[in-house]
Every structure is written in C-alpha cells, then in structure tokens.
Design a protein around this motif. Sequence first.
Motif, PDB file in Angstrom:
ATOM      1  N   GLU A  65      26.012  48.041  16.573  1.00  0.00           N
ATOM      2  CA  GLU A  65      25.609  49.494  16.525  1.00  0.00           C
ATOM      3  C   GLU A  65      24.484  50.241  16.824  1.00  0.00           C
ATOM      4  O   GLU A  65      25.784  49.242  18.173  1.00  0.00           O
ATOM      5  CB  GLU A  65      23.400  48.520  16.016  1.00  0.00           C
TER       6      GLU A  65
ATOM      7  N   ALA B 268      29.345  45.531  10.639  1.00  0.00           N
ATOM      8  CA  ALA B 268      28.741  46.485  10.258  1.00  0.00           C
ATOM      9  C   ALA B 268      27.035  46.437  11.447  1.00  0.00           C
ATOM     10  O   ALA B 268      26.736  47.298  11.527  1.00  0.00           O
ATOM     11  CB  ALA B 268      28.454  47.283   9.084  1.00  0.00           C
TER      12      ALA B 268
ATOM     13  N   LEU C 126      29.895  50.645  14.463  1.00  0.00           N
ATOM     14  CA  LEU C 126      30.365  50.060  12.989  1.00  0.00           C
ATOM     15  C   LEU C 126      30.251  50.680  11.841  1.00  0.00           C
ATOM     16  O   LEU C 126      29.141  49.735  11.722  1.00  0.00           O
ATOM     17  CB  LEU C 126      31.374  49.017  13.308  1.00  0.00           C
TER      18      LEU C 126
END
Length: 393
Positions: free
Chosen positions: A324, A320, A331
């Motif tokens: 970006e 995550a 994600l």
Amino acid sequence: MSRTLRRLVGATGAAVLVAVPTLPSRAVDVAAVRSAPSSTSAAAAPLSVAEALSGQDGSSHTVRGHVVGQPTATDRVVTDGFATDYAIAIAAGAGETDTARILYVQVPSALRSQWGLASTPDLLGEQVDVTGSLAPYFAHAGVTGTSAIEAGDSDPDEPGDPGEPTDPGTYYAGTEGLSGQALKEELHSIISNQTVLSYDDVWEGLKDVDEDTQDTGSVRLLYSGTTSPKGNNGGAVDNWNREHVWAKSHGDFGTSRGPGTDLHHLRPTDVTVNSARGNLDFDTGGTENAEAPGNYADDDSWEPRDEVKGDVARMIFYMAVRYESGDRVDLEVNDRVGNGSAPFMGRLTVLKQWSQDDPPDAFEQRRNERIQANWQGNRNPFVDHPEWVESVF
Ligand SMILES: [Ca+2]
Ligand SMILES: [Ca+2]
C-alpha cells in the motif's frame, strides 16, 4: 528460519470427525495383510492408495487416503460442484490430480449422507479409511461394496499435512465486523508484520512450500501442473525458476528484498512457460500453450489452467492488500489488461470469478501455513477467508 518453528495444525479439524481405534504399527507385511481373511483385514494397518491401486484382486481391505474429489468418468475427478453422493476419489496426497494415482470408492446409500461430497463438501481434503473390495469402479481402479468409511488417523507430528485443514487461530483478531476499505486497511496492518526474504532465500522457500505431496524430492510447477526435482532449479530450458505471479515489471519492484521476494506470489514454473507468461495481465482466451496444456495466452493476457485460477487470483489480491501507499510500491487491481509497467494488475472481474470457481484447496492451504510457520510469519487472508475477496474488491 528453523523448521522447529512450525506450528502444529489440524487437530481441531480432525476432531469433528469420528474417532478411530488405535491402529497397529505400519510395520506390517503387506503380502501378509493381503492374504489375511477379510474378516480381520479391517483391524490391520490400512493399505496405502498405491497398494490398493496395484492390488485390484477383489479382496477386502481397508485403504487410507485423502478425499480428492468425486469421480465422474474413468479419467475425470471433479473437485467442486458435486452432483451426487455416490462415489468419492481418494489419493495419498490431498492435492493429487493425476487419476492414475487416484482410487475410486463406491459410497453405498447408508453412508452417503455422511461420506458423500454433495451432502458434505467439507470432506474434500480429509483423510479417510475406506473398507471394501479392491475392484474396479467406473472402469478405474477402485473400492466397491464399501462397508465402512471412517476418519483417518492423521499424524499430528506432521505439520502442514496437506490433508489437514489449517487454523489461523487469532491471526485475524481485529477484523470482526469490518468490510470494504476498513477490512482492507486492517488486513494490511496484520499481514505487513512479516520476515522479508532475500531472493536467494526464495529458492529454499519454494522447495518447502511448493513441495509435491507425493514426491517430497520435487516441487509442483504452477502452470504445467507437473513436478520437477528440487535441485533442478535454474535458468536453463526445462529447469524450474521463480515466477512472479504479480509480474515484477508491474510496479517495477525487481528482486531486491520486498514484493519481489514475497513467497505469497512466487511459484515454481518451467523456465520456458514462465517466459511465455512474461508480464501479461490475467484474462480469458488466446492460444493454448503447447508445453503447459490448459493455459492460454494472447497479445495482452494469460489464462492459467482451471486448477490454479483461484490460486492466481488470491495471490494477486494478497499483493494489492499487502503493498500500500508508504510501502516500496502501492499495488492495485484494476479491470484492464495491458497494464504494462504501471503498478496495476488485471482483470479484476475475471480474477474475482476465478477465485469463486476455484476455491482454496489443501495444497494452497498447506502452502499458506508453511509460509507463515517456516518463512515469513504472515498469511494470505484470501486463502483463509475467500469470502473477503468480494468485500475488499
Ligand atoms: Ca486451485
Ligand atoms: Ca495496494
């Protein structure tokens, strides 16, 4: 990438423990060591854990191994939440979980404040030399009447030794004082500086970073916790293959160079167990997987075994932050399951809990180190700083 690029690690971690005298060569006849009077055995080359396991004859020896937890029953070694200082468990590899390959060591009262896990939980993963009688403890092969425990003589020429703590050095320079979104952005900038692998490179990468600590000809499988020969990779039943822990359909990023080839979330898994996990989000509950006990699945989620719950969470958190807006795909983690092909993975609250319950262990740290040193040049910040999970998410 050349293996000569590996960095030397662990020197600072070993230095905090007491120094040991230079030991004689390992080329010592084990039978001769065993028959030596106990008064001299401590000066001989230490026995391996395997030698101590098979030599439970009451004789006095020094045994070298890595601290893998605290024995609480004949068949149980806990790796966190240590209740007492009475005993430690040691094994050849710091990531060992099979009690058949673990030695139970009695810790007498005089040694408990320094060598008990309740008092000194940082001992976990450290290499130690233990001197005492090779005799059962907790009805399990052990060392009793322990007279000395000392820091082991770790080999600085073996980068990524799973018993040595890794040191990211100045890798996170610039993150001082940051939290929340600002920390996330700085980490994204740091970890995006990486070598991007091909999907073929991933096979060789996994053979290195997931190499078993006991059997270097095998890789350790994520969900089943078993090992498989490195050359047994492929797509057939009982082969091992490349599991995308962040399921590649969540964001549809495939296996071309990029998130689909990022070793930080790719793990060796049994082919059919991988297929049972499919693209499920992560959450608790369901039916236990017959081939990989301790893992559960229901219609919309997968629960990995306890030993890797934190590993899974930290891989998801890495993804995550690494991917970006402006990358191939952005994600993110959310608090849902059933995310389907959306670029999201859940469930956030459960993953945060798993990261707390299962902190980074030596195997996970070695993996992080090897990915940086041998393959991608970048690190998973949440393995180095698990406390950042709470700040960023
Ligand atoms: Ca773990
Ligand atoms: Ca993101």
